[in-house]
Design a protein around this motif. Sequence first.
Motif, PDB file in Angstrom:
ATOM      1  N   GLY A  10     -16.218  68.448  12.623  1.00  0.00           N
ATOM      2  CA  GLY A  10     -15.757  69.291  13.711  1.00  0.00           C
ATOM      3  C   GLY A  10     -16.599  69.095  14.959  1.00  0.00           C
ATOM      4  N   ALA A  11     -16.163  69.633  16.054  1.00  0.00           N
ATOM      5  CA  ALA A  11     -16.841  69.568  17.339  1.00  0.00           C
ATOM      6  C   ALA A  11     -16.749  68.197  17.995  1.00  0.00           C
ATOM      7  N   LEU A  12     -15.941  67.306  17.445  1.00  0.00           N
ATOM      8  CA  LEU A  12     -15.669  66.038  18.113  1.00  0.00           C
ATOM      9  C   LEU A  12     -14.364  66.211  18.872  1.00  0.00           C
TER      10      LEU A  12
ATOM     11  N   SER B 134      -9.873  59.620  20.104  1.00  0.00           N
ATOM     12  CA  SER B 134      -8.893  58.609  20.535  1.00  0.00           C
ATOM     13  C   SER B 134      -9.573  57.334  20.999  1.00  0.00           C
ATOM     14  N   ALA B 135     -10.716  57.465  21.686  1.00  0.00           N
ATOM     15  CA  ALA B 135     -11.447  56.280  22.144  1.00  0.00           C
ATOM     16  C   ALA B 135     -11.939  55.460  20.959  1.00  0.00           C
ATOM     17  N   ARG B 136     -12.337  56.120  19.889  1.00  0.00           N
ATOM     18  CA  ARG B 136     -12.872  55.411  18.733  1.00  0.00           C
ATOM     19  C   ARG B 136     -11.777  54.866  17.808  1.00  0.00           C
ATOM     20  N   TYR B 137     -10.707  55.630  17.589  1.00  0.00           N
ATOM     21  CA  TYR B 137      -9.695  55.248  16.600  1.00  0.00           C
ATOM     22  C   TYR B 137      -8.331  54.925  17.186  1.00  0.00           C
ATOM     23  N   GLY B 138      -8.175  55.065  18.506  1.00  0.00           N
ATOM     24  CA  GLY B 138      -6.889  54.784  19.125  1.00  0.00           C
ATOM     25  C   GLY B 138      -5.942  55.957  18.995  1.00  0.00           C
ATOM     26  N   GLU B 139      -4.738  55.749  19.464  1.00  0.00           N
ATOM     27  CA  GLU B 139      -3.733  56.805  19.386  1.00  0.00           C
ATOM     28  C   GLU B 139      -3.199  56.912  17.960  1.00  0.00           C
ATOM     29  N   PRO B 140      -2.908  58.124  17.512  1.00  0.00           N
ATOM     30  CA  PRO B 140      -2.387  58.288  16.157  1.00  0.00           C
ATOM     31  C   PRO B 140      -0.976  57.713  16.006  1.00  0.00           C
ATOM     32  N   THR B 141      -0.593  57.393  14.776  1.00  0.00           N
ATOM     33  CA  THR B 141       0.755  56.932  14.467  1.00  0.00           C
ATOM     34  C   THR B 141       1.758  58.027  14.795  1.00  0.00           C
ATOM     35  N   SER B 142       1.402  59.257  14.458  1.00  0.00           N
ATOM     36  CA  SER B 142       2.251  60.404  14.795  1.00  0.00           C
ATOM     37  C   SER B 142       1.372  61.591  15.143  1.00  0.00           C
ATOM     38  N   LYS B 143       1.924  62.480  15.950  1.00  0.00           N
ATOM     39  CA  LYS B 143       1.207  63.666  16.411  1.00  0.00           C
ATOM     40  C   LYS B 143       2.215  64.818  16.412  1.00  0.00           C
ATOM     41  N   SER B 144       1.898  65.902  15.713  1.00  0.00           N
ATOM     42  CA  SER B 144       2.821  67.036  15.657  1.00  0.00           C
ATOM     43  C   SER B 144       2.784  67.812  16.973  1.00  0.00           C
ATOM     44  N   SER B 145       3.775  68.656  17.148  1.00  0.00           N
ATOM     45  CA  SER B 145       3.737  69.610  18.252  1.00  0.00           C
ATOM     46  C   SER B 145       2.703  70.675  17.907  1.00  0.00           C
ATOM     47  N   ASP B 146       2.226  71.409  18.920  1.00  0.00           N
ATOM     48  CA  ASP B 146       1.315  72.519  18.656  1.00  0.00           C
ATOM     49  C   ASP B 146       2.001  73.537  17.754  1.00  0.00           C
TER      50      ASP B 146
ATOM     51  N   GLY C 286      -4.456  82.292  13.493  1.00  0.00           N
ATOM     52  CA  GLY C 286      -4.318  82.442  14.935  1.00  0.00           C
ATOM     53  C   GLY C 286      -4.749  81.234  15.740  1.00  0.00           C
ATOM     54  N   SER C 287      -5.209  80.168  15.084  1.00  0.00           N
ATOM     55  CA  SER C 287      -5.597  78.947  15.794  1.00  0.00           C
ATOM     56  C   SER C 287      -4.356  78.150  16.168  1.00  0.00           C
ATOM     57  N   THR C 288      -4.416  77.481  17.315  1.00  0.00           N
ATOM     58  CA  THR C 288      -3.359  76.557  17.697  1.00  0.00           C
ATOM     59  C   THR C 288      -3.834  75.159  17.327  1.00  0.00           C
ATOM     60  N   VAL C 289      -3.020  74.433  16.568  1.00  0.00           N
ATOM     61  CA  VAL C 289      -3.429  73.125  16.071  1.00  0.00           C
ATOM     62  C   VAL C 289      -2.341  72.082  16.255  1.00  0.00           C
ATOM     63  N   GLN C 290      -2.741  70.823  16.135  1.00  0.00           N
ATOM     64  CA  GLN C 290      -1.845  69.676  16.031  1.00  0.00           C
ATOM     65  C   GLN C 290      -2.318  68.869  14.830  1.00  0.00           C
TER      66      GLN C 290
ATOM     67  N   THR D 127      -6.388  67.475  11.340  1.00  0.00           N
ATOM     68  CA  THR D 127      -5.885  68.700  11.953  1.00  0.00           C
ATOM     69  C   THR D 127      -6.809  68.990  13.125  1.00  0.00           C
ATOM     70  N   MET D 128      -6.232  68.963  14.319  1.00  0.00           N
ATOM     71  CA  MET D 128      -6.993  69.137  15.551  1.00  0.00           C
ATOM     72  C   MET D 128      -6.774  70.557  16.076  1.00  0.00           C
ATOM     73  N   ILE D 129      -7.865  71.300  16.266  1.00  0.00           N
ATOM     74  CA  ILE D 129      -7.794  72.682  16.736  1.00  0.00           C
ATOM     75  C   ILE D 129      -7.919  72.705  18.253  1.00  0.00           C
ATOM     76  N   LYS D 130      -6.987  73.380  18.894  1.00  0.00           N
ATOM     77  CA  LYS D 130      -6.964  73.436  20.358  1.00  0.00           C
ATOM     78  C   LYS D 130      -8.026  74.403  20.871  1.00  0.00           C
ATOM     79  N   SER D 131      -8.803  73.918  21.847  1.00  0.00           N
ATOM     80  CA  SER D 131      -9.743  74.776  22.565  1.00  0.00           C
ATOM     81  C   SER D 131      -9.254  74.841  24.009  1.00  0.00           C
ATOM     82  N   LYS D 132     -10.085  75.230  24.932  1.00  0.00           N
ATOM     83  CA  LYS D 132      -9.639  75.409  26.322  1.00  0.00           C
ATOM     84  C   LYS D 132      -8.982  74.162  26.904  1.00  0.00           C
ATOM     85  N   ASN D 133      -9.688  73.035  26.908  1.00  0.00           N
ATOM     86  CA  ASN D 133      -9.193  71.835  27.579  1.00  0.00           C
ATOM     87  C   ASN D 133      -8.878  70.664  26.665  1.00  0.00           C
ATOM     88  N   ASP D 134      -9.208  70.779  25.385  1.00  0.00           N
ATOM     89  CA  ASP D 134      -8.980  69.655  24.486  1.00  0.00           C
ATOM     90  C   ASP D 134      -8.840  70.146  23.057  1.00  0.00           C
ATOM     91  N   TYR D 135      -8.913  69.244  22.108  1.00  0.00           N
ATOM     92  CA  TYR D 135      -8.822  69.550  20.692  1.00  0.00           C
ATOM     93  C   TYR D 135     -10.101  69.088  20.012  1.00  0.00           C
TER      94      TYR D 135
END
Length: 132
Positions: A7-9, A15-27, A33-37, A49-57
């Motif tokens: 966590g905390a990455l 994305s810089a390290r592993y590239g864009e994912p094959t698929s990405k869900s909607s939020d 109560g967490s918003t995730v992708q 599972t990426m947890i949404k914070s203010k400006n990123d995940y």
Amino acid sequence: NCSQISGALSDSWFSARYGEPTSKSSDFETTSGSTVQVWEYIDMGAEYTMIKSKNDYTIGMIKVYNKSPFSTEHDIKIGIPVNNVINAYGEKINNEKSTEMRIIIGTQEKGMSFTISQGKIISITLGYAQSK
């Protein structure tokens, strides 16, 4: 190594390290109560599972499967016999939550789980469990 990805990455680091994912869900919102992708990297055999914070995940949970190259800090990876997990984690195994199909280290919500089929590890999940 799964333990190197925790966590905390941020999504930009990831994305810089592993590239864009094959698929990405909607939020979506979890029961906590967490918003995730969910980001899936099919070629790497990994789902994040990426947890949404203010400006990123940030990474909340990692699941590896199929022929993923990732391993735990004890070199446990997909396809390894279940006895290797028992020998590596011993006293850290949560016997109350573990079953014939799953070994839990810590708690199912916060910890690590190993899914078993035919005496071998078929998936490893690390981090917080998120449910829709």
